[in-house]
Design an enzyme around this catalytic site. Structure first.
Site, PDB file in Angstrom:
ATOM      1  N   ASP A  25      81.740  23.999 -18.551  1.00 24.78           N
ATOM      2  CA  ASP A  25      81.587  24.709 -19.834  1.00 24.78           C
ATOM      3  C   ASP A  25      80.118  25.001 -20.130  1.00 24.78           C
ATOM      4  O   ASP A  25      79.238  24.223 -19.748  1.00 24.78           O
ATOM      5  CB  ASP A  25      82.200  23.841 -20.950  1.00 24.78           C
ATOM      6  N   ASN A  27      78.601  28.350 -19.832  1.00 25.77           N
ATOM      7  CA  ASN A  27      77.995  29.515 -19.175  1.00 25.77           C
ATOM      8  C   ASN A  27      77.523  30.562 -20.181  1.00 25.77           C
ATOM      9  O   ASN A  27      76.421  31.109 -20.055  1.00 25.77           O
ATOM     10  CB  ASN A  27      79.011  30.200 -18.245  1.00 25.77           C
ATOM     11  N   HIS A  42      78.189  33.303 -16.158  1.00 21.23           N
ATOM     12  CA  HIS A  42      79.248  33.021 -15.178  1.00 21.23           C
ATOM     13  C   HIS A  42      78.709  33.171 -13.764  1.00 21.23           C
ATOM     14  O   HIS A  42      79.083  32.428 -12.859  1.00 21.23           O
ATOM     15  CB  HIS A  42      80.443  33.948 -15.399  1.00 21.23           C
ATOM     16  N   LEU A 136      86.147  18.299   2.697  1.00 18.20           N
ATOM     17  CA  LEU A 136      86.335  18.357   1.242  1.00 18.20           C
ATOM     18  C   LEU A 136      87.532  19.238   0.893  1.00 18.20           C
ATOM     19  O   LEU A 136      87.685  20.333   1.431  1.00 18.20           O
ATOM     20  CB  LEU A 136      85.072  18.956   0.600  1.00 18.20           C
TER      21      LEU A 136
HETATM   22  C1  FPP Z   1      83.248  28.197 -19.526  1.00 14.47           C
HETATM   23  O1  FPP Z   1      82.004  28.553 -20.104  1.00 14.47           O
HETATM   24  C2  FPP Z   1      83.368  28.816 -18.235  1.00 14.47           C
HETATM   25  C3  FPP Z   1      84.373  29.670 -17.834  1.00 14.47           C
HETATM   26  C4  FPP Z   1      85.489  30.054 -18.711  1.00 14.47           C
HETATM   27  C5  FPP Z   1      84.357  30.292 -16.500  1.00 14.47           C
HETATM   28  C6  FPP Z   1      83.923  29.389 -15.386  1.00 14.47           C
HETATM   29  C7  FPP Z   1      83.588  30.214 -14.219  1.00 14.47           C
HETATM   30  C8  FPP Z   1      82.569  29.971 -13.374  1.00 14.47           C
HETATM   31  C9  FPP Z   1      81.707  28.775 -13.460  1.00 14.47           C
HETATM   32  C10 FPP Z   1      82.257  30.928 -12.304  1.00 14.47           C
HETATM   33  C11 FPP Z   1      83.235  30.952 -11.201  1.00 14.47           C
HETATM   34  C12 FPP Z   1      83.415  29.689 -10.488  1.00 14.47           C
HETATM   35  C13 FPP Z   1      84.254  29.516  -9.436  1.00 14.47           C
HETATM   36  C14 FPP Z   1      84.300  28.192  -8.790  1.00 14.47           C
HETATM   37  C15 FPP Z   1      85.132  30.580  -8.873  1.00 14.47           C
HETATM   38  P1  FPP Z   1      82.023  29.415 -21.439  1.00 14.47           P
HETATM   39  O2  FPP Z   1      81.996  30.848 -21.084  1.00 14.47           O
HETATM   40  O3  FPP Z   1      83.175  28.994 -22.294  1.00 14.47           O
HETATM   41  O4  FPP Z   1      80.664  29.003 -22.096  1.00 14.47           O
HETATM   42  P2  FPP Z   1      80.355  28.904 -23.663  1.00 14.47           P
HETATM   43  O5  FPP Z   1      81.106  27.709 -24.170  1.00 14.47           O
HETATM   44  O6  FPP Z   1      78.892  28.692 -23.672  1.00 14.47           O
HETATM   45  O7  FPP Z   1      80.769  30.196 -24.301  1.00 14.47           O
END
Ligand code: FPP
Length: 247
Positions: A25, A27, A42, A136
């Site tokens: 969480d 990004n 992301h 892994l």
């Molecule tokens: C949550 O952060 C993250 C996501 C919903 C997407 C996660 C995706 C990745 C890390 C990239 C792809 C990874 C793989 C392994 C394919 P948020 O957007 O909710 O962050 P915020 O809480 O700051 O808004």
């Protein structure tokens, strides 16, 4: 990472959790703090996910389960959802050869029927390429929800006419071999499970980090593992029982 059986490599090292699961969480906030669009977070998050797989492989972790997209994430702005789908497809195509070389077995756990045919094809190809690896086990939870997982497992048992027992239900969950996370990490400062591995996390040790996911590096992971190693896992027993069993 070399192409060798990771659990063999790690037989002498008891202090590494077998299974680590991560809610990645933060990004969006990471990007916004830099005056960038959320989707750039992301992209940076994807780099961290790759690094995490490398570090886990080196440490001898057997299963790494990453929460990439929840059943509820479809409700995000359309542009962000499209970007994430494109990022998944491109990353699968770009990374699968390297994962294979590193003996990583990749599976996407979640409701794959929700994806378009381009992404499904990329998933099938990457899974098939890495299917026989035994290093892994990298499980990417995408279009995944813990409630969905339990329901689909119960439905599978019903279709087979099998009795519903804990063991039988666990064997139908989408995560490999019924493996349960020893350590469940959530970055980004929130302290909740958000419909991740609801069944599998019954006895996971929870670790919450204030770092936003793109800032959660290998050292931060090692810090979480060190914290995990301070804990006494009791699985419903008393501390005295557990202590006497370990002697
Ligand atoms: C949550 O952060 C993250 C996501 C919903 C997407 C996660 C995706 C990745 C890390 C990239 C792809 C990874 C793989 C392994 C394919 P948020 O957007 O909710 O962050 P915020 O809480 O700051 O808004």
């Amino acid at each position: 990472m070399l192409k060798k059986n990771v659990s063999e490599q790690n037989k002498s090292n008891q202090s590494v959790p077998q299974h680590i699961a991560i809610i990645m969480d933060g990004n969006g906030r990471w990007a916004q703090a830099r005056g960038k669009k959320r989707v750039m977070g992301h992209k940076a998050g994807m780099e961290r996910a790759r690094e995490m797989a490398e570090v886990c492989g080196e440490l001898g972790v057997k299963y790494l389960t990453l929460f990439a997209f929840s059943s509820e994430n479809w409700n995000r702005p359309k542009d962000e959802v499209s970007f994430l789908m494109e990022l998944f497809a491109t990353s699968l195509n770009n990374e699968s050869k390297k994962l294979n070389k590193n003996n990583v077995k990749l599976t996407i756990v979640g409701d794959k029927d929700g994806f378009d045919s381009k992404l499904r094809k990329a998933i099938d190809k990457a899974e098939a390429l890495t299917a026989n690896n035994n290093g892994l086990y990298l499980q990417i939870a995408a279009n995944y929800g813990g409630r969905w997982d339990i329901v689909q497992a119960a439905q599978a048992l019903a279709v087979k006419g099998r009795e519903i027992t804990e063991q039988a239900l666990q064997s139908e969950l989408v995560t490999a071999d019924g493996s349960e996370p020893d350590l469940l990490i959530r970055t980004g400062g929130e302290q909740r499970i958000s419909n991740f591995l609801l069944w599998q996390a019954a006895y996971s040790e929870l670790y919450f980090s204030d770092r936003l996911w793109p800032d959660f590096d290998g050292d931060a992971l090692k810090g979480a593992i060190a914290d995990f190693n301070q804990r006494q896992r009791r699985f419903g027993k008393t501390g005295e029982q557990v202590a006497s069993e370990s002697h």
